[in-house]
Design a protein around this motif. Structure first.
Motif, PDB file in Angstrom:
ATOM      1  N   GLU A 186      -3.664   1.766   3.007  1.00  0.00           N
ATOM      2  CA  GLU A 186      -3.866   0.328   2.909  1.00  0.00           C
ATOM      3  C   GLU A 186      -4.941   0.076   1.865  1.00  0.00           C
ATOM      4  N   LEU A 187      -4.707  -0.945   1.033  1.00  0.00           N
ATOM      5  CA  LEU A 187      -5.637  -1.262  -0.036  1.00  0.00           C
ATOM      6  C   LEU A 187      -5.467  -2.707  -0.467  1.00  0.00           C
ATOM      7  N   VAL A 188      -6.317  -3.122  -1.386  1.00  0.00           N
ATOM      8  CA  VAL A 188      -6.208  -4.440  -1.999  1.00  0.00           C
ATOM      9  C   VAL A 188      -6.011  -4.195  -3.482  1.00  0.00           C
ATOM     10  N   SER A 189      -4.973  -4.790  -4.053  1.00  0.00           N
ATOM     11  CA  SER A 189      -4.669  -4.598  -5.467  1.00  0.00           C
ATOM     12  C   SER A 189      -4.158  -5.908  -6.042  1.00  0.00           C
ATOM     13  N   GLY A 190      -4.732  -6.311  -7.160  1.00  0.00           N
ATOM     14  CA  GLY A 190      -4.276  -7.543  -7.796  1.00  0.00           C
ATOM     15  C   GLY A 190      -4.495  -8.771  -6.938  1.00  0.00           C
ATOM     16  N   GLY A 191      -5.515  -8.748  -6.108  1.00  0.00           N
ATOM     17  CA  GLY A 191      -5.813  -9.903  -5.263  1.00  0.00           C
ATOM     18  C   GLY A 191      -4.874 -10.081  -4.090  1.00  0.00           C
ATOM     19  N   ARG A 192      -4.214  -9.016  -3.688  1.00  0.00           N
ATOM     20  CA  ARG A 192      -3.338  -9.097  -2.519  1.00  0.00           C
ATOM     21  C   ARG A 192      -3.403  -7.812  -1.717  1.00  0.00           C
ATOM     22  N   PRO A 193      -3.148  -7.927  -0.411  1.00  0.00           N
ATOM     23  CA  PRO A 193      -3.139  -6.724   0.417  1.00  0.00           C
ATOM     24  C   PRO A 193      -1.888  -5.893   0.131  1.00  0.00           C
ATOM     25  N   VAL A 194      -2.056  -4.585   0.149  1.00  0.00           N
ATOM     26  CA  VAL A 194      -0.955  -3.672  -0.145  1.00  0.00           C
ATOM     27  C   VAL A 194      -0.948  -2.567   0.898  1.00  0.00           C
ATOM     28  N   VAL A 195       0.253  -2.213   1.339  1.00  0.00           N
ATOM     29  CA  VAL A 195       0.441  -1.064   2.222  1.00  0.00           C
ATOM     30  C   VAL A 195       1.506  -0.185   1.568  1.00  0.00           C
ATOM     31  N   GLU A 196       1.136   1.086   1.387  1.00  0.00           N
ATOM     32  CA  GLU A 196       2.059   2.051   0.796  1.00  0.00           C
ATOM     33  C   GLU A 196       2.361   3.135   1.819  1.00  0.00           C
ATOM     34  N   VAL A 197       3.638   3.436   1.967  1.00  0.00           N
ATOM     35  CA  VAL A 197       4.068   4.495   2.878  1.00  0.00           C
ATOM     36  C   VAL A 197       4.690   5.590   2.018  1.00  0.00           C
ATOM     37  N   VAL A 198       4.178   6.799   2.170  1.00  0.00           N
ATOM     38  CA  VAL A 198       4.710   7.928   1.404  1.00  0.00           C
ATOM     39  C   VAL A 198       5.086   9.049   2.352  1.00  0.00           C
ATOM     40  N   GLY A 199       6.099   9.785   1.947  1.00  0.00           N
ATOM     41  CA  GLY A 199       6.562  10.898   2.753  1.00  0.00           C
ATOM     42  C   GLY A 199       8.037  11.139   2.504  1.00  0.00           C
ATOM     43  N   GLY A 200       8.559  12.163   3.129  1.00  0.00           N
ATOM     44  CA  GLY A 200       9.975  12.478   2.988  1.00  0.00           C
ATOM     45  C   GLY A 200      10.821  11.667   3.954  1.00  0.00           C
ATOM     46  N   ARG A 201      12.106  11.634   3.693  1.00  0.00           N
ATOM     47  CA  ARG A 201      13.058  10.985   4.615  1.00  0.00           C
ATOM     48  C   ARG A 201      12.813   9.492   4.800  1.00  0.00           C
ATOM     49  N   LEU A 202      12.319   8.807   3.804  1.00  0.00           N
ATOM     50  CA  LEU A 202      11.999   7.385   3.956  1.00  0.00           C
ATOM     51  C   LEU A 202      13.029   6.458   3.316  1.00  0.00           C
ATOM     52  N   GLN A 203      14.008   7.016   2.612  1.00  0.00           N
ATOM     53  CA  GLN A 203      14.995   6.188   1.912  1.00  0.00           C
ATOM     54  C   GLN A 203      15.664   5.149   2.822  1.00  0.00           C
ATOM     55  N   PRO A 204      15.975   5.466   4.073  1.00  0.00           N
ATOM     56  CA  PRO A 204      16.577   4.427   4.921  1.00  0.00           C
ATOM     57  C   PRO A 204      15.681   3.189   5.092  1.00  0.00           C
ATOM     58  N   LEU A 205      14.368   3.365   4.929  1.00  0.00           N
ATOM     59  CA  LEU A 205      13.460   2.214   5.036  1.00  0.00           C
ATOM     60  C   LEU A 205      13.468   1.357   3.779  1.00  0.00           C
ATOM     61  N   VAL A 206      14.022   1.879   2.697  1.00  0.00           N
ATOM     62  CA  VAL A 206      14.139   1.123   1.453  1.00  0.00           C
ATOM     63  C   VAL A 206      15.470   0.388   1.442  1.00  0.00           C
TER      64      VAL A 206
END
Length: 187
Positions: A64-84
């Motif tokens: 979780e971070l703040v970038s460009g004046g907005r909150p951002v959540v990044e999820v990384v890992g394998g097997r995540l394509q169904p979430l996209v």
């Protein structure tokens, strides 16, 4: 001009208006949201996403971070394509659900940006190439180029690239889910 409409769309998404609803906040907002508030929103969102991953039995690291004046959540890992999902459709839905979770907790709308498996970063690169190709065609032939329908996030990415280049302008037309960008010679 069309970009402003797309940014409003992203704000509604909060986003991808053209990413703007996901990317933009209401210009009429009286007070600025502090970085602490934005980081708090990203923490709430990260907790929500972590709960979803647990329910779905998916493994992923959450940043979780703040970038460009907005909150951002990044999820990384394998097997995540169904979430996209196809063309990011599932990711857009998850982003909306996550924004609702933040709203429920804070009472304020959020412009949270959710990314899974680096999809948005990769898509930005692809869209920059699409935008540059359209600009080349417009400059070569002097005729407007109509792009395929895109999400608000995607439109915002294209508008950003086109608006950074001289001699061309972009505008969005149509109604979701068939809203698209037209790139044309600047007057």
């Amino acid at each position: 001009m069309a970009e402003e409409a797309d940014e409003a769309d992203e704000a509604d998404e909060a986003d991808e208006g053209d990413e703007a609803s996901g990317d933009g906040a209401d210009a009429g907002e009286a007070k600025e949201t502090s970085d602490n508030d934005l980081f708090r929103q990203s923490e709430i969102a990260a907790d929500y996403v972590e709960g979803l991953l647990d329910i779905l039995d998916y493994d992923g690291d959450i940043d979780e971070l703040v970038s460009g004046g907005r909150p951002v959540v990044e999820v990384v890992g394998g097997r995540l394509q169904p979430l996209v999902g196809q063309r990011g459709a599932t990711l857009e839905a998850l982003q909306e659900l996550t924004r609702l979770a933040v709203f429920r907790e804070t009472g304020s709308p959020s412009r949270l940006l959710l990314d899974v498996g680096g999809y948005r970063a990769n898509r930005r690169k692809e869209l920059a190439a699409v935008a540059k190709n359209a600009v080349e065609k417009v400059k070569e032939y002097g005729e407007p180029v109509r792009l395929e329908p895109m999400s608000a996030f995607e439109r915002k990415c294209v508008h950003d690239v086109v608006n950074a280049l001289a001699g061309v302008e972009s505008e969005s037309e149509g109604v979701e889910p068939h809203r698209r960008i037209i790139v044309r010679p600047a007057p």
